[in-house]
Design a protein around this motif. Structure first.
Motif, PDB file in Angstrom:
ATOM      1  N   GLY A  99       0.816  -1.204   0.000  1.00 27.40           N
ATOM      2  CA  GLY A  99       0.000   0.000   0.000  1.00 27.40           C
ATOM      3  C   GLY A  99       0.854   1.261   0.000  1.00 27.40           C
ATOM      4  O   GLY A  99       2.072   1.227  -0.229  1.00 27.40           O
ATOM      5  N   SER A 154      -1.115   1.060   5.375  1.00 31.34           N
ATOM      6  CA  SER A 154      -1.863   2.163   4.782  1.00 31.34           C
ATOM      7  C   SER A 154      -2.927   2.672   5.754  1.00 31.34           C
ATOM      8  O   SER A 154      -3.242   3.864   5.783  1.00 31.34           O
ATOM      9  N   GLY A 225      -1.234   2.462  -4.500  1.00 33.61           N
ATOM     10  CA  GLY A 225      -0.540   1.247  -4.129  1.00 33.61           C
ATOM     11  C   GLY A 225       0.662   1.105  -5.037  1.00 33.61           C
ATOM     12  O   GLY A 225       0.694   1.686  -6.130  1.00 33.61           O
TER      13      GLY A 225
END
Length: 348
Positions: A99, A154, A225
């Motif tokens: 991420g 993330s 990402g």
């Protein structure tokens, strides 16, 4: 910032087997990664690829992109992005998908990594969850509450950004640093007041853990990402060519997923142990919305905001220029990082 441990009893839920399937292979579950899961392709060159359960290996296989590989891919499974990038830094893995936040933590630790490819997805699956019966109705009410989150994930930045938008800081809450399997167990048992997480855990909790969404990452996080490679692999002419081919295959597989959400969700469910309906929800909410984008100045600037935020809070040991950890050689004619994610419309 306070941190409170979770009792081991929280790990003894009936959900444990399903959670292990979602978090990583059994060999990777303890320390965070490295469990081998097989080899594809043929030839004298081997590309070592780090993955997460139900990740790119499953995606590429379902899309037919592992057929007729002119090189070998040796897969290793990790529980999350941070340990995967530790393996990239150590040279045990040539490339892996993560991420938007793990590269920031890895780069802050002066890891040997290069971001080589990107995607932009909907942030609807990046959520802060609470129980349906929780009195919490808006993020500002998180003050004084306990929140589970995977450190360096993330979701970690999403939580920091959400708190900031609500006029809070991490010092105003109790952070419980837990990997998703342990976090879901803690959330289900009521050991934490909220859980910051991503799909498919968002969809799983909404379906199975009596959860509701307090807030999402829409308008708060960048939805990016990345594929992250080892500099040594990029410096090797043959491995660099394989990395280019690999990122092209990932892009084509993501295009296939958007067009075949039902087929992919069934394959993904089989791979992870997720219920079919949970997998389909996650695909339409987040996973199927990904569009391949260039790792351009906009992406670097957006990631720099994460760097600056974590550095200001002293959650990383230093500030740095994120652009120094980007290799744009594979950008080609990919659209800019600001390109809108795909959408399934009302079905999302």
């Amino acid at each position: 910032m306070r941190a409170r441990p979770i009792a081991p009893a929280a790990l003894l839920l009936p959900l444990t087997l399903l959670l292990a399937a979602c978090g990583g292979s059994s060999g990777a579950a303890g320390a965070g990664g490295g469990a081998g899961s097989g080899t594809d392709g043929k030839g004298s060159l081997t590309l070592n690829v780090g993955d997460q359960k139900g990740g790119y290996e499953a995606l590429l296989r379902a899309a037919g992109e592992l057929d007729d590989l002119p090189y070998k891919i040796k897969w290793s499974t990790f529980t999350s992005g941070p340990p995967l990038l530790e393996a990239v830094n150590a040279g045990a893995v040539d490339v892996g998908g993560v991420g938007n936040t793990p590269p920031v933590f890895a780069a802050a630790a002066k890891s040997k990594i290069k971001v080589i490819a990107g995607t932009h997805s909907s942030s609807a699956g990046e959520t802060v969850l609470v129980k349906k019966g929780s009195p919490l109705k808006r993020p500002a009410q998180l003050k004084g509450k306990s929140i589970a989150v995977a450190q360096g994930s993330s979701a970690h930045y999403q939580l920091i950004a959400t708190l900031k938008k609500a006029g809070l800081t991490p010092k105003d809450v109790t952070l419980n640093y837990l990997q998703p399997a342990d976090a879901l167990a803690a959330f289900t048992r009521g050991k934490v007041d909220a859980w910051a997480v991503w799909d498919p855990y968002t969809s799983q909790a909404l379906d199975q853990a009596d959860a509701r969404v307090l807030t999402t990452g829409q308008g708060v996080v960048n939805g990016l990402g990345f594929q992250v490679a080892a500099p040594a692999a990029l410096d090797d002419k043959k491995k660099s060519a394989a990395l280019k081919d690999y990122t092209d295959r990932v892009r084509r597989a993501q295009n296939w997923v958007f067009k075949h959400p039902d087929v992919w969700s069934k394959a993904w469910a089989k791979e992870t142990g997720l219920p079919d309906e949970v997998a389909l929800d996650a695909v339409k909410r987040t996973r199927g919305t990904a569009v391949a984008v260039a790792v351009d100045k906009g992406a670097i600037a957006s990631e720099q905001q994460i760097v600056d935020s974590f550095a200001a809070l002293k959650l990383i040991p230093r500030s740095f220029d994120f652009g120094e950890f980007v290799d744009p050689r594979f950008n080609g004619d990919l659209p800019p990082s600001s390109t809108a994610p795909r959408t399934y419309g009302k079905a999302q």
